[in-house]
Design a protein around this motif. Structure first.
Motif, PDB file in Angstrom:
ATOM      1  N   LYS A   1      95.880   2.683  52.647  1.00 40.69           N
ATOM      2  CA  LYS A   1      96.455   3.765  51.068  1.00 40.69           C
ATOM      3  C   LYS A   1      94.944   3.350  49.973  1.00 40.69           C
ATOM      4  O   LYS A   1      94.866   4.386  49.655  1.00 40.69           O
ATOM      5  N   GLN A   2      94.719   2.283  50.141  1.00 38.83           N
ATOM      6  CA  GLN A   2      92.852   2.780  49.353  1.00 38.83           C
ATOM      7  C   GLN A   2      91.717   3.926  50.177  1.00 38.83           C
ATOM      8  O   GLN A   2      91.176   4.742  48.946  1.00 38.83           O
ATOM      9  N   LEU A   3      91.665   3.482  51.126  1.00 39.44           N
ATOM     10  CA  LEU A   3      90.883   4.623  51.861  1.00 39.44           C
ATOM     11  C   LEU A   3      90.903   5.911  51.733  1.00 39.44           C
ATOM     12  O   LEU A   3      90.749   7.270  51.003  1.00 39.44           O
ATOM     13  N   LYS A   4      93.133   6.393  51.869  1.00 37.24           N
ATOM     14  CA  LYS A   4      93.629   7.634  51.232  1.00 37.24           C
ATOM     15  C   LYS A   4      93.498   7.965  49.851  1.00 37.24           C
ATOM     16  O   LYS A   4      92.724   9.101  49.337  1.00 37.24           O
ATOM     17  N   PHE A   5      92.956   7.118  48.880  1.00 31.68           N
ATOM     18  CA  PHE A   5      93.023   7.318  47.208  1.00 31.68           C
ATOM     19  C   PHE A   5      91.535   7.609  47.422  1.00 31.68           C
ATOM     20  O   PHE A   5      91.134   8.762  46.797  1.00 31.68           O
ATOM     21  N   THR A   6      91.065   6.913  47.996  1.00 31.45           N
ATOM     22  CA  THR A   6      89.617   7.013  47.821  1.00 31.45           C
ATOM     23  C   THR A   6      89.248   8.408  48.381  1.00 31.45           C
ATOM     24  O   THR A   6      88.012   9.288  48.186  1.00 31.45           O
ATOM     25  N   GLN A   7      89.390   9.161  49.536  1.00 32.23           N
ATOM     26  CA  GLN A   7      89.001  10.490  50.049  1.00 32.23           C
ATOM     27  C   GLN A   7      89.748  11.805  49.190  1.00 32.23           C
ATOM     28  O   GLN A   7      89.060  12.513  49.287  1.00 32.23           O
ATOM     29  N   ILE A   8      90.642  11.161  48.541  1.00 28.99           N
ATOM     30  CA  ILE A   8      91.009  12.340  47.842  1.00 28.99           C
ATOM     31  C   ILE A   8      90.587  12.623  46.332  1.00 28.99           C
ATOM     32  O   ILE A   8      89.725  13.636  46.288  1.00 28.99           O
ATOM     33  N   LEU A   9      89.886  10.792  46.017  1.00 31.32           N
ATOM     34  CA  LEU A   9      88.975  10.978  44.564  1.00 31.32           C
ATOM     35  C   LEU A   9      87.781  11.934  44.527  1.00 31.32           C
ATOM     36  O   LEU A   9      87.157  12.453  43.964  1.00 31.32           O
ATOM     37  N   CYS A  10      87.384  11.461  46.324  1.00 24.18           N
ATOM     38  CA  CYS A  10      86.384  11.910  46.343  1.00 24.18           C
ATOM     39  C   CYS A  10      86.330  13.836  46.194  1.00 24.18           C
ATOM     40  O   CYS A  10      85.303  14.741  46.669  1.00 24.18           O
ATOM     41  N   VAL A  11      87.337  14.349  47.511  1.00 20.12           N
ATOM     42  CA  VAL A  11      87.576  16.141  47.532  1.00 20.12           C
ATOM     43  C   VAL A  11      87.915  16.573  46.344  1.00 20.12           C
ATOM     44  O   VAL A  11      86.610  17.591  46.386  1.00 20.12           O
ATOM     45  N   VAL A  12      88.198  15.562  45.075  1.00 21.14           N
ATOM     46  CA  VAL A  12      88.686  16.864  44.397  1.00 21.14           C
ATOM     47  C   VAL A  12      86.779  15.934  42.867  1.00 21.14           C
ATOM     48  O   VAL A  12      87.218  17.170  43.141  1.00 21.14           O
ATOM     49  N   SER A  13      86.261  15.877  43.384  1.00 20.72           N
ATOM     50  CA  SER A  13      85.229  15.808  42.597  1.00 20.72           C
ATOM     51  C   SER A  13      84.367  16.318  43.401  1.00 20.72           C
ATOM     52  O   SER A  13      83.927  16.827  42.914  1.00 20.72           O
ATOM     53  N   SER A  14      84.335  16.301  44.354  1.00 22.13           N
ATOM     54  CA  SER A  14      83.400  17.530  45.065  1.00 22.13           C
ATOM     55  C   SER A  14      83.862  18.906  45.441  1.00 22.13           C
ATOM     56  O   SER A  14      83.041  19.964  44.393  1.00 22.13           O
ATOM     57  N   ILE A  15      85.180  19.173  44.569  1.00 20.54           N
ATOM     58  CA  ILE A  15      85.626  20.721  44.166  1.00 20.54           C
ATOM     59  C   ILE A  15      84.806  20.600  42.812  1.00 20.54           C
ATOM     60  O   ILE A  15      84.415  21.800  42.527  1.00 20.54           O
ATOM     61  N   LEU A  16      84.973  19.542  41.868  1.00 19.65           N
ATOM     62  CA  LEU A  16      84.691  19.846  40.564  1.00 19.65           C
ATOM     63  C   LEU A  16      82.968  20.371  40.329  1.00 19.65           C
ATOM     64  O   LEU A  16      82.595  20.716  39.707  1.00 19.65           O
ATOM     65  N   THR A  17      82.306  19.057  41.113  1.00 22.70           N
ATOM     66  CA  THR A  17      81.022  19.873  41.224  1.00 22.70           C
ATOM     67  C   THR A  17      80.517  20.814  42.175  1.00 22.70           C
ATOM     68  O   THR A  17      79.773  21.247  40.912  1.00 22.70           O
ATOM     69  N   LEU A  18      81.416  21.472  42.345  1.00 22.89           N
ATOM     70  CA  LEU A  18      80.958  22.505  42.844  1.00 22.89           C
ATOM     71  C   LEU A  18      81.120  23.982  41.991  1.00 22.89           C
ATOM     72  O   LEU A  18      80.534  24.586  41.698  1.00 22.89           O
TER      73      LEU A  18
END
Length: 150
Positions: free
Chosen positions: A15-32
């Motif tokens: 569960k924590q890994l999925k949550f971390t993956q989602i946060l990484c994707v969102v932060s990557s999109i915001l950075t772009l």
């Protein structure tokens, strides 16, 4: 293998890994998005800087000291005029009163002010100043269009 999947600790880690993956994707999109916005703003500012170059050149040509001296001289000469009398004469709209006010004007002071003017230099300075003001107006309009004000 089934024991590992049913273990509550492993389930919590997944569960924590999925949550971390989602946060990484969102932060990557915001950075772009921020990077794209930065590139857009950089291009707009560079365009504005290029349009400002003529203004800077005109301002460099403007002889501010000479313009200030000329305007100070005009101001000093015009201080000798009795403006209250001129205002009273104009408010009455009486031609005789206006004529008498004109007779009371210090014509010599006005003539000396006009004689001391370097008209070519004043004309060139005012032309450069007008062009600079026009460029600033254009820049202001462009800045307004950047930020959505029209």
């Amino acid at each position: 293998m089934e024991n590992i999947a049913t273990d509550p600790v492993v389930h919590q880690l997944m569960k924590q890994l999925k949550f971390t993956q989602i946060l990484c994707v969102v932060s990557s999109i915001l950075t772009l998005c921020l990077l794209a916005g930065g590139i857009f703003l950089f291009c707009r500012v560079r365009g504005l800087a290029q349009s400002c170059e003529p203004v800077v050149e005109k301002m460099a040509k403007l002889d501010v000291e000479s313009l200030n001296e000329t305007l100070t001289y005009i101001n000093t000469s015009l201080e000798t005029v009795d403006w209250e009398q001129v205002a009273r004469s104009l408010s009455q709209l009486d031609v005789e009163a206006i004529n008498s006010a004109i007779e009371k004007l210090d014509v010599d002071a006005i003539n000396s002010a006009v004689e001391g003017l370097d008209t070519e230099e004043l004309t060139q300075s005012l032309k450069n100043l007008n062009e600079a003001v026009e460029k600033f107006r254009e820049i202001s309009e462009r800045m307004g269009s950047i930020f959505g004000r029209r």
